[in-house]
Enzyme design. Structure first.
Site, PDB file in Angstrom:
ATOM      1  N   CYS A 187       0.823  -1.221   0.000  1.00  0.00           N
ATOM      2  CA  CYS A 187       0.000   0.000   0.000  1.00  0.00           C
ATOM      3  C   CYS A 187       0.857   1.272   0.000  1.00  0.00           C
ATOM      4  CB  CYS A 187      -0.914  -0.035   1.222  1.00  0.00           C
ATOM      5  SG  CYS A 187      -1.901   1.444   1.396  1.00  0.00           S
ATOM      6  N   GLU A 214     -11.199  -5.982 -21.432  1.00  0.00           N
ATOM      7  CA  GLU A 214     -11.858  -6.630 -20.292  1.00  0.00           C
ATOM      8  C   GLU A 214     -12.644  -7.851 -20.751  1.00  0.00           C
ATOM      9  OE1 GLU A 214     -12.131  -6.515 -16.817  1.00  0.00           O
ATOM     10  OE2 GLU A 214     -13.568  -8.129 -17.193  1.00  0.00           O
ATOM     11  N   HIS A 238     -24.627  23.871   3.685  1.00  0.00           N
ATOM     12  CA  HIS A 238     -24.710  24.303   2.287  1.00  0.00           C
ATOM     13  C   HIS A 238     -23.625  25.340   2.032  1.00  0.00           C
ATOM     14  CE1 HIS A 238     -26.432  25.457  -1.541  1.00  0.00           C
ATOM     15  NE2 HIS A 238     -26.325  26.727  -1.170  1.00  0.00           N
ATOM     16  N   ASP A 260      -4.866  -9.360   3.175  1.00  0.00           N
ATOM     17  CA  ASP A 260      -4.998  -9.935   1.828  1.00  0.00           C
ATOM     18  C   ASP A 260      -4.703 -11.430   1.785  1.00  0.00           C
ATOM     19  OD1 ASP A 260      -5.472  -7.369   1.017  1.00  0.00           O
ATOM     20  OD2 ASP A 260      -3.889  -7.284  -0.503  1.00  0.00           O
ATOM     21  N   THR A 311      -5.022  -8.023 -13.679  1.00  0.00           N
ATOM     22  CA  THR A 311      -6.013  -9.106 -13.689  1.00  0.00           C
ATOM     23  C   THR A 311      -6.189  -9.707 -12.298  1.00  0.00           C
ATOM     24  OG1 THR A 311      -4.214 -10.543 -14.416  1.00  0.00           O
ATOM     25  CG2 THR A 311      -5.727  -9.764 -16.112  1.00  0.00           C
ATOM     26  N   VAL A 353     -10.184  -2.407 -10.440  1.00  0.00           N
ATOM     27  CA  VAL A 353      -9.752  -1.175  -9.759  1.00  0.00           C
ATOM     28  C   VAL A 353      -8.391  -0.685 -10.251  1.00  0.00           C
ATOM     29  CG1 VAL A 353      -9.439  -0.144  -7.492  1.00  0.00           C
ATOM     30  CG2 VAL A 353     -10.892  -2.125  -7.745  1.00  0.00           C
ATOM     31  N   ILE A 354      -7.422  -1.602 -10.308  1.00  0.00           N
ATOM     32  CA  ILE A 354      -6.059  -1.184 -10.657  1.00  0.00           C
ATOM     33  C   ILE A 354      -6.003  -0.680 -12.091  1.00  0.00           C
ATOM     34  CG2 ILE A 354      -3.694  -2.043 -11.054  1.00  0.00           C
ATOM     35  CD1 ILE A 354      -3.986  -3.752  -8.579  1.00  0.00           C
TER      36      ILE A 354
END
Ligand code: NAD
Length: 462
Positions: A42, A199, A441, A309, A267, A179-180
């Site tokens: 990361c 894709e 606002h 992960d 991928t 995403v990547i």
């Protein structure tokens, strides 16, 4: 031989956060990291460097497209790629040094090297063995490629190579509209590269709300990115200075080729269990090679835990961080908990895309009666002033109870805005609770309130 309460393997967002929380819980903690710097994928070659390039390329886009409209007359900026790379490196350094500082502050031992678990309670780094009552594996993930595509990080690159190209390519083929592929593809498209994304599926960003997928793809096309959808990449090869992708269109099985200066393989990623010695330990893995854990992140080996992960679930830094805090609390005898129903996911493009909870399609598949409140940024005053009117906020609420089940945003600052809805979901709020909350606002957040109003008696500015 040093003896610790906890040794954490991996210094990425899962591992370094687990280490800090362990230490805060009074546990004598060490964290092993094989890279020279802490922060994992990361901080070193992922979220943080890509955000630096996203920021720089977005500023360029603003200067080229919107400055003049605001009466800011200047020469369009040119790109000093070496300097942009320095800015990226400085951003990485500032972040990784920040973790080093936090380790010192929390008295965590930073052990340098690649660790393996020689037996339960024993971690080996180079030739030294360290003992620990508990081990947390937070070894992360690495890019996975397709069988016939070999990454050389020069012409055929993963996300890592794509962040450090020697020059801005004229053309780039991206394999995968996840995403990547979209984040990095859009960086280079804004820097002037002609980007084509191939894709396999007929839609981008698998798993996202279908309306988000369509709107997002339309916006990206408007920004100049080309898409070849329903196409399976068969192979990628390179000559001295060019990459060639061969792909097959699913609709008629026809074979095609595309040349580009750079091929980015995006991928997916796979869990990183290399060299940990898990085979010898007989550690149970899933079919996809992730470490199997129970709901308290315990592996099948006593006192060895795994998070991030390398275990099941979305591969997201913040999911790993949450697991890191929770597992530390479990080890310290507290009740660490992660609410997997409320994990936001964000695509950092311009505009951003963010989502949490159920999509409209998932709600229908689960036979849930839902109502949908949607508000376009076109009706938001702040978005109009900032040339950021593309996109919408969509809230999915239970038809009877009005409880918010999911939220999906394409638009400016979507990655920040989503958290209002995450908190609402954590507190079991109804769409009306959000609609009755006064929103300042002019802010982008008003679009959230309007979408919540649209779940009930109707948005005001629609
Ligand atoms: P992904 O799984 O998100 O997308 C990969 C895409 O490639 C899919 O759409 C798939 O259909 C396509 N694909 C696979 N094989 C193909 C082929 N032969 N031909 C054509 N298309 C093919 O993977 P990713 O974008 O590489 O990301 C990897 C992981 O990293 C994901 O889990 C992601 O969540 C995480 N990540 C998250 C962020 C973020 O949250 N902002 C950023 C970067 C990475």
């Amino acid at each position: 031989m040093s003896k610790y309460d906890v040794i954490v393997i991996g210094g990425g967002p899962g591992g370094y956060v687990a280490s800090i929380r362990c230490s805060q819980m009074g546990l004598h903690t060490a964290c092993v990291e094989g890279r020279d710097t802490l922060g994992g994928t990361c901080l070193n070659v992922g979220c943080i460097p890509s955000k630096a390039l996203l920021h720089a390329s977005h500023q360029l886009h603003e200067a080229e497209h919107n400055f003049e409209k605001m009466g800011l007359i200047a020469k369009p900026p040119s790109i000093d790629w070496a300097k942009m790379q320095n800015y990226k490196t400085e951003t990485i350094d500032a972040n990784t040094k920040g973790i080093e500082f936090l380790f010192k502050k929390n008295k965590i031992d930073h052990l340098k090297g690649w660790a393996s678990i020689s037996s339960p309670g024993k971690v080996q780094i180079n030739k030294t063995t360290y003992e620990a009552k508990n081990i947390i594996i937070a070894s992360g993930s690495e890019p996975s490629t397709i069988p016939s595509v070999k990454i050389d990080e020069k012409i055929i690159v993963s996300s890592t190579g794509a962040l450090s190209l020697s020059k801005i390519p004229k053309t780039m083929t991206v394999i995968g509209a996840g995403v990547i592929g979209l984040e990095l593809g859009s960086v280079y498209a804004r820097l002037g590269t002609k980007v084509t994304i191939i894709e396999y599926l007929d839609y981008i960003t698998p798993g996202m709300d279908a309306e988000v997928q369509k709107t997002f793809q339309r916006i990206l096309k408007k920004q100049g990115i080309s898409f070849i959808m329903g196409a399976a990449v068969q192979s990628a090869s390179k000559s001295r200075s060019l990459g060639k992708v061969k792909y097959k269109l699913k609709k008629d099985d026809s074979l095609h080729e595309l040349d580009a200066d750079i091929i980015l393989v995006a991928t997916g990623r796979k869990p990183n269990t290399n060299g940990l010695g898990l085979d010898k330990l007989n550690m149970e893995l899933t079919e996809r090679g992730q470490i199997k854990t129970d709901s308290r992140w315990r592996t099948n080996i006593p006192n060895i835990y795994a998070i991030g992960d390398v275990v099941e679930g979305p591969m997201l830094a913040h999911k790993a961080e949450d697991e890191g805090m929770a597992v530390a609390e479990q080890i310290a005898g507290k009740n660490g908990h992660v609410n997997y129903q409320v994990i936001p996911s964000v695509i950092y493009t311009a505009p951003e895309v963010a989502s949490v909870g159920l999509t409209e399609q998932q709600a229908k598949e689960n036979d849930r009666s839902v109502k949908v409140g949607k508000f376009m940024f076109m009706g938001n005053g702040r978005a109009k002033a900032n040339f950021a009117v593309d996109g919408f906020v969509k809230i999915i609420a239970d038809k009877d109870s009005d409880r918010i089940l999911g939220a999906h945003i394409v638009g400016p600052a979507a990655g920040d805005l989503i958290h209002e809805l995450c908190i609402a979901m954590e507190f079991g709020a109804s769409a009306q609770d959000v609609a009755l909350t006064c929103h300042a606002h002019p802010t982008y957040s008003e679009a959230i309130r309007e979408a919540a109003l649209a779940c009930g008696s109707g948005a005001i500015h629609a």
